[in-house]
Design an enzyme around this catalytic site. Structure first.
Site, PDB file in Angstrom:
ATOM      1  N   ASP A  36      45.988  35.338  55.729  1.00 44.57           N
ATOM      2  CA  ASP A  36      45.355  36.151  54.739  1.00 44.57           C
ATOM      3  C   ASP A  36      43.760  36.136  55.118  1.00 44.57           C
ATOM      4  O   ASP A  36      43.068  37.293  54.556  1.00 44.57           O
ATOM      5  CB  ASP A  36      45.396  35.197  53.376  1.00 44.57           C
ATOM      6  CG  ASP A  36      46.679  35.461  52.710  1.00 44.57           C
ATOM      7  OD1 ASP A  36      47.544  35.995  53.195  1.00 44.57           O
ATOM      8  OD2 ASP A  36      47.010  34.654  51.586  1.00 44.57           O
ATOM      9  N   GLU A  72      43.222  26.527  53.144  1.00 44.36           N
ATOM     10  CA  GLU A  72      42.335  25.906  52.206  1.00 44.36           C
ATOM     11  C   GLU A  72      42.951  24.545  51.509  1.00 44.36           C
ATOM     12  O   GLU A  72      42.443  23.613  50.977  1.00 44.36           O
ATOM     13  CB  GLU A  72      41.683  27.016  51.216  1.00 44.36           C
ATOM     14  CG  GLU A  72      42.503  27.387  50.130  1.00 44.36           C
ATOM     15  CD  GLU A  72      41.824  28.013  49.064  1.00 44.36           C
ATOM     16  OE1 GLU A  72      42.152  29.306  48.588  1.00 44.36           O
ATOM     17  OE2 GLU A  72      40.879  28.025  48.712  1.00 44.36           O
ATOM     18  N   ARG A 125      54.576  37.066  58.888  1.00 43.49           N
ATOM     19  CA  ARG A 125      54.205  35.869  59.003  1.00 43.49           C
ATOM     20  C   ARG A 125      54.871  35.250  60.619  1.00 43.49           C
ATOM     21  O   ARG A 125      54.739  34.704  60.995  1.00 43.49           O
ATOM     22  CB  ARG A 125      54.438  35.006  58.050  1.00 43.49           C
ATOM     23  CG  ARG A 125      53.445  34.917  56.990  1.00 43.49           C
ATOM     24  CD  ARG A 125      52.909  33.512  56.296  1.00 43.49           C
ATOM     25  NE  ARG A 125      54.219  32.680  56.212  1.00 43.49           N
ATOM     26  CZ  ARG A 125      54.472  32.336  55.091  1.00 43.49           C
ATOM     27  NH1 ARG A 125      53.740  32.539  53.913  1.00 43.49           N
ATOM     28  NH2 ARG A 125      55.397  31.311  54.880  1.00 43.49           N
ATOM     29  N   GLY A 128      48.485  38.708  50.911  1.00 44.65           N
ATOM     30  CA  GLY A 128      47.129  38.509  50.399  1.00 44.65           C
ATOM     31  C   GLY A 128      47.148  38.278  49.109  1.00 44.65           C
ATOM     32  O   GLY A 128      47.245  39.085  48.169  1.00 44.65           O
ATOM     33  N   GLY A 145      51.609  27.861  54.376  1.00 44.70           N
ATOM     34  CA  GLY A 145      52.722  28.909  55.065  1.00 44.70           C
ATOM     35  C   GLY A 145      52.275  28.814  56.809  1.00 44.70           C
ATOM     36  O   GLY A 145      51.135  28.705  57.046  1.00 44.70           O
ATOM     37  N   HIS A 177      57.604  38.106  54.603  1.00 46.31           N
ATOM     38  CA  HIS A 177      57.473  37.285  55.804  1.00 46.31           C
ATOM     39  C   HIS A 177      57.648  37.809  57.094  1.00 46.31           C
ATOM     40  O   HIS A 177      57.282  37.115  58.041  1.00 46.31           O
ATOM     41  CB  HIS A 177      58.316  36.106  55.346  1.00 46.31           C
ATOM     42  CG  HIS A 177      58.116  35.223  54.192  1.00 46.31           C
ATOM     43  ND1 HIS A 177      58.353  35.822  52.972  1.00 46.31           N
ATOM     44  CD2 HIS A 177      57.202  34.200  53.838  1.00 46.31           C
ATOM     45  CE1 HIS A 177      57.992  35.001  51.966  1.00 46.31           C
ATOM     46  NE2 HIS A 177      57.294  34.020  52.695  1.00 46.31           N
TER      47      HIS A 177
HETATM   48  O1  F6P Z   1      50.012  31.713  53.882  1.00 41.95           O
HETATM   49  C1  F6P Z   1      49.498  32.534  53.128  1.00 41.95           C
HETATM   50  C2  F6P Z   1      50.578  33.395  52.523  1.00 41.95           C
HETATM   51  O2  F6P Z   1      51.383  34.030  53.461  1.00 41.95           O
HETATM   52  C3  F6P Z   1      50.302  34.462  51.488  1.00 41.95           C
HETATM   53  O3  F6P Z   1      49.632  35.572  51.755  1.00 41.95           O
HETATM   54  C4  F6P Z   1      51.430  34.512  50.559  1.00 41.95           C
HETATM   55  O4  F6P Z   1      51.032  34.810  49.001  1.00 41.95           O
HETATM   56  C5  F6P Z   1      52.118  33.250  50.540  1.00 41.95           C
HETATM   57  O5  F6P Z   1      51.426  32.752  51.616  1.00 41.95           O
HETATM   58  C6  F6P Z   1      53.600  33.165  50.530  1.00 41.95           C
HETATM   59  O6  F6P Z   1      54.074  31.906  50.682  1.00 41.95           O
HETATM   60  P1  F6P Z   1      55.704  31.401  50.731  1.00 41.95           P
HETATM   61  O7  F6P Z   1      56.158  31.459  52.149  1.00 41.95           O
HETATM   62  O8  F6P Z   1      55.638  29.908  50.298  1.00 41.95           O
HETATM   63  O9  F6P Z   1      56.336  32.181  49.865  1.00 41.95           O
END
Ligand code: F6P
Length: 349
Positions: free
Chosen positions: A127, A103, A281, A170, A10, A278
């Site tokens: 996370d 990880e 993020r 998370g 991610g 998102h």
């Molecule tokens: O990178 C970690 C994370 O943001 C987690 O908190 C979440 O479950 C996951 O990625 C979501 O992933 P994607 O963007 O692939 O839906």
């Protein structure tokens, strides 16, 4: 040296700051050449590269996302994957690879080390669940975004005398929920580490509301689950999905909706849910994340030049250290229960 860089898993705010630091530190301190692999391990498997130089990195420090793109590709998912990685690295003439990931991505780097790949890891994830480092970049930004959201949710919750449930990211660890919940003064914080009893949550909400408070904010990690029993079963049904990524992780989301609906049913308090998803993020990194990401990038280049392959740079007691990759990907860092219970219990309620 010719250094390859990739970002996997991610995305998170601060990835571009690491890329910039690696390119600049390599070029200025050592005369290195940098090569970017596109879309995480997929670019290495498929041989997709892009040249990186200080000019390309001029304006990317505050930029969210990753200019290299990312994916959750796992080269060990196919028999030919690891061999394709080795031949790309040889074809492109890579002396060392700086792998920026969580990880899963770093776990691949660790396994490739056994096949002779010279890799140094840089930890990233919003996370904050990597045990070898006190904190990962991206986490501070995610907490900031979630806290701002909680502040906004509070004013509308108060106006309408509602319960508002805010679901945050998370998967296995409730760091974002705990920090944002404490910073935003949430009435309840539900995390994956501590299965919750919704009956007790409703009781506490009734007590709050009878005490003259007519609104409540709850923060729920996407990975939070009710304690075993009928609620656990019902929540599993409400949130189940078949979608899994190449590392076997299910796509989470929806527990906040279930919690909000159940609270309304059981207490009669009008409830709403907001799933931040998102939004946590994306966008520009905080100053803290930019500084940490830059320190990690510079330290990764130093590790490469000292031949410290198979290690990951990490933050411990405020200093940048190196830890073996194998150790870094071995165990998840779950929420500090002293923080969760101790501080939380004093200020919530
Ligand atoms: O990178 C970690 C994370 O943001 C987690 O908190 C979440 O479950 C996951 O990625 C979501 O992933 P994607 O963007 O692939 O839906």
């Amino acid at each position: 040296m010719r250094i390859g860089i990739l970002t996997g898993g991610g995305d998170c705010p601060g990835l571009n700051a690491v890329i910039r630091a690696v390119v600049l530190a390599g070029a200025v301190n050592h005369g290195d050449e940098a090569v970017g692999f596109l879309d995480g391990w997929r670019g290495v498997v498929e041989g997709k590269t892009v040249p990186l130089d200080p000019d390309r990195c001029r304006d990317i420090l505050p930029l969210g996302g990753t200019i290299l793109g990312t994916s959750r590709t796992n080269p060990f998912k196919t028999d030919e994957g690891p061999g394709q990685v080795l031949s790309t690295l040889a074809d492109v003439g890579i002396d060392a690879l700086i792998v920026i990931g969580g990880e899963d991505t770093l776990g691949v780097a660790n396994r490739l080390g056994d096949l002779g790949v010279h890799a140094v890891g840089v930890p990233k994830t919003i996370d904050n669940d990597l045990s070898a480092t006190e904190v990962t970049f991206g986490f501070d930004t995610a907490v900031q975004v979630a806290t701002e959201a909680l502040d906004r949710l509070r004013t509308t919750a108060e106006s309408h005398h509602r319960v508002i449930v805010c679901e945050v990211m998370g998967r296995h660890a409730g760091w974002i929920a705990t920090h944002a919940g404490l910073a935003g003064g949430a009435a309840e914080i539900l995390v994956p580490e501590v299965p919750f009893d919704l009956g007790e949550v409703c009781e506490r909400l009734r007590a709050r509301h009878q005490g003259g408070r007519f609104s409540s904010i709850l923060v729920v990690s996407e990975g939070a689950v009710p304690a075993e029993g009928p609620d656990a079963e019902a929540a599993r049904w409400a949130t189940s999905t078949d979608a899994v990524d190449q590392f076997g992780h299910a796509r989470l989301g929806g527990i906040g909706t279930w919690v909000a609906e159940e609270i309304e049913k059981r207490t009669g308090y009008e409830s709403r849910v907001t799933i931040l998803g998102h939004i946590q993020r994306g966008g520009t990194p905080t100053a803290f994340d930019r500084v940490l990401a830059t320190r990690f990038g510079v330290a990764a280049v130093a590790a490469v030049h000292e031949g410290a392959f198979g290690t990951m740079v990490a933050l411990q007691a405020g200093r940048i250290v190196r830890v073996p990759l194998a150790e870094a990907v071995g165990e998840s860092k779950t929420v500090d229960l002293d923080l969760y219970r101790g501080v939380g219990d004093v200020f919530r309620g």
